[in-house]
Design a protein around this motif. Structure first.
Motif, short mmCIF file in Angstrom:
data_model
loop_
_atom_site.label_atom_id
_atom_site.label_comp_id
_atom_site.label_asym_id
_atom_site.label_seq_id
_atom_site.Cartn_x
_atom_site.Cartn_y
_atom_site.Cartn_z
N THR A 1 0.82 -1.21 0.00
CA THR A 1 0.00 0.00 0.00
C THR A 1 0.86 1.27 0.00
O THR A 1 0.69 2.13 -0.87
CB THR A 1 -0.99 -0.03 1.18
N ARG B 1 0.17 4.93 12.26
CA ARG B 1 1.53 4.42 12.45
C ARG B 1 1.55 2.89 12.47
O ARG B 1 2.33 2.27 13.19
CB ARG B 1 2.13 4.97 13.74
N SER B 2 0.64 2.28 11.71
CA SER B 2 0.63 0.81 11.69
C SER B 2 1.88 0.30 10.96
O SER B 2 2.48 1.02 10.16
CB SER B 2 -0.62 0.29 10.99
N HIS C 1 -0.68 9.96 15.36
CA HIS C 1 -1.40 8.77 15.80
C HIS C 1 -2.44 9.18 16.84
O HIS C 1 -2.66 10.39 17.04
CB HIS C 1 -0.41 7.74 16.36
N SER C 2 -3.02 8.21 17.49
CA SER C 2 -4.16 8.53 18.37
C SER C 2 -3.76 9.35 19.60
O SER C 2 -4.62 9.95 20.24
CB SER C 2 -4.87 7.25 18.81
N ILE D 1 -5.96 5.84 8.85
CA ILE D 1 -6.49 5.84 10.22
C ILE D 1 -7.52 4.72 10.42
O ILE D 1 -7.53 4.04 11.46
CB ILE D 1 -7.16 7.21 10.50
N GLY D 2 -8.41 4.59 9.43
CA GLY D 2 -9.48 3.60 9.57
C GLY D 2 -10.72 4.19 10.21
O GLY D 2 -11.49 3.49 10.87
N LYS D 3 -10.94 5.52 10.01
CA LYS D 3 -12.15 6.17 10.54
C LYS D 3 -12.78 6.99 9.43
O LYS D 3 -12.15 7.91 8.89
CB LYS D 3 -11.78 7.07 11.73
N PHE E 1 -12.69 11.15 8.63
CA PHE E 1 -12.08 11.72 9.83
C PHE E 1 -11.35 13.04 9.54
O PHE E 1 -11.35 13.97 10.34
CB PHE E 1 -11.11 10.68 10.41
N VAL F 1 -5.80 6.62 2.34
CA VAL F 1 -5.59 5.17 2.33
C VAL F 1 -6.82 4.44 2.90
O VAL F 1 -7.06 3.28 2.61
CB VAL F 1 -4.32 4.81 3.14
N MET G 1 -10.23 2.70 4.14
CA MET G 1 -11.33 1.98 3.49
C MET G 1 -12.35 1.68 4.56
O MET G 1 -12.15 0.79 5.39
CB MET G 1 -10.83 0.68 2.86
N THR H 1 -2.87 -1.28 -4.45
CA THR H 1 -2.31 -2.23 -3.49
C THR H 1 -2.07 -3.60 -4.13
O THR H 1 -0.97 -4.15 -4.03
CB THR H 1 -3.23 -2.33 -2.25
#
Ligand code: NDP
Length: 282
Positions: free
Chosen positions: A141, A166-167, A189-190, A209-211, A214, A229, A231, A266
């Motif tokens: 990715t 920051r994964s 990050h969070s 982030i995954g939100k 956001f 990024v 989804m 990806t």
């Protein structure tokens, strides 16, 4: 006026190039390139991802084999299968589709894949090489994001890049790639204080982030390049990114949509990495 970064189109162009590379490899070495895709259990999302990966292999001429093991497979049994695939000279790349069933220690499974067959770029060796600026197989990715920036002739050097997330699979390698390309990089990050201020500094803003939605317009500098990024599903169940696209787009010079942005890159980068792994092995 903003420019939409069309990931679908860039991915299609790259797949043609990869196909040419696969054909050239076949002619030069008189052998096929092979990718083993391993999954355990019947997670519906994983099934879709795996199907798409197999389809992409067909498109570029890579031989793929899909190994599906039952949900109840033991750690020992799964590790035995992976070791056999690692030893099989016909496979240039081995990909383990995550998540694995809860009782499986995924870290231990992934450790069995040597760096040269680690087409996901997740191994400590490949990550270490990325940090050291050495040639390595890079996580799909973030590497796809770099290809998109290149495709749009965006010169990263000297720009302020802010990566939110920051994964190990997205945020960290993304930050490292941008740093290697001489951007001035901030990783958020969070626990980041004043996230909005940090984002407002960004010439290049990457949201991982995954939100849903956001990143809002008040967090984006005028003229920024925004790479989404994420989804996610919105309140109506529709696929959307981490960026509030409709309200953010007018502030941007470039922006990726969701769907049709980073996503198509990806899997294309997985094909790229498999070709790279095959070439590096010879
Ligand atoms: P992770 O959940 O592993 O990481 C999310 C990151 O976002 C974490 O570092 C987390 O911080 C940070 N974060 C969460 N909440 C906040 C907040 N309120 N403020 C600032 N930072 C926050 O996700 P992934 O990296 O695996 O994936 C991110 C997104 O990208 C997801 O939507 C995923 O679906 C998508 N994705 C898309 C791909 C594609 O092909 N397009 C491929 C891979 C992922 P902390 O570390 O402090 O918890």
């Amino acid at each position: 006026m903003y420019t939409l970064i069309d990931g679908k189109n860039i991915a299609a162009q790259m797949r043609l190039q990869i196909k040419r590379g696969v054909d050239a490899y076949r002619q030069k070495y008189n052998r096929e390139i092979g990718l083993a895709v391993v999954m355990a259990g019947d997670n519906p999302a994983s099934q879709v991802y795996v199907r798409n990966k197999i389809k992409a292999c067909e498109e570029v001429g890579i031989n793929s084999a899909n190994y599906c093991y039952p949900e109840i497979i033991s750690q020992t049994e799964l590790e035995k299968h992976i070791k056999n695939l690692v030893a099989d000279d016909g496979y240039d790349g081995i990909l383990v589709q995550l998540p694995l069933p809860a009782h499986i220690n995924a870290t231990e499974v992934l450790k069995l894949i040597p760096a040269e067959k680690d087409v996901d770029g997740f191994s400590a060796e490949n990550i270490g090489k990325l940090c050291a600026g050495e040639e390595s197989i890079v996580a799909c990715t973030p590497n796809g994001v770099m290809k998109m920036l290149e495709h749009c002739n965006i010169n990263v050097a000297g720009k302020r890049a802010v990566v939110v997330g920051r994964s190990n699979i997205v945020g960290k390698p993304m930050a490292m790639l941008l740093l290697n390309a001489s951007a001035t990089v901030t990783v958020c990050h969070s626990k980041t204080e004043n996230l909005r201020e940090e984002c407002l500094n960004a010439d290049i803003l990457v949201a991982a982030i995954g939100k849903a939605k956001f990143i809002t317009a008040d967090m984006v500098k005028k003229g920024a390049i925004v790479i989404d990024v994420g989804m996610n599903r919105d309140e109506n169940g529709k696929l959307c990114g981490d960026v509030d696209f409709e309200n953010v787009k007018e502030k941007c010079s470039f922006i990726t949509p969701v769907p049709g942005g980073v996503g198509p890159m990806t899997i294309t980068m997985l094909m790229y990495n498999t070709l790279q792994a095959a070439v590096l092995r010879r």
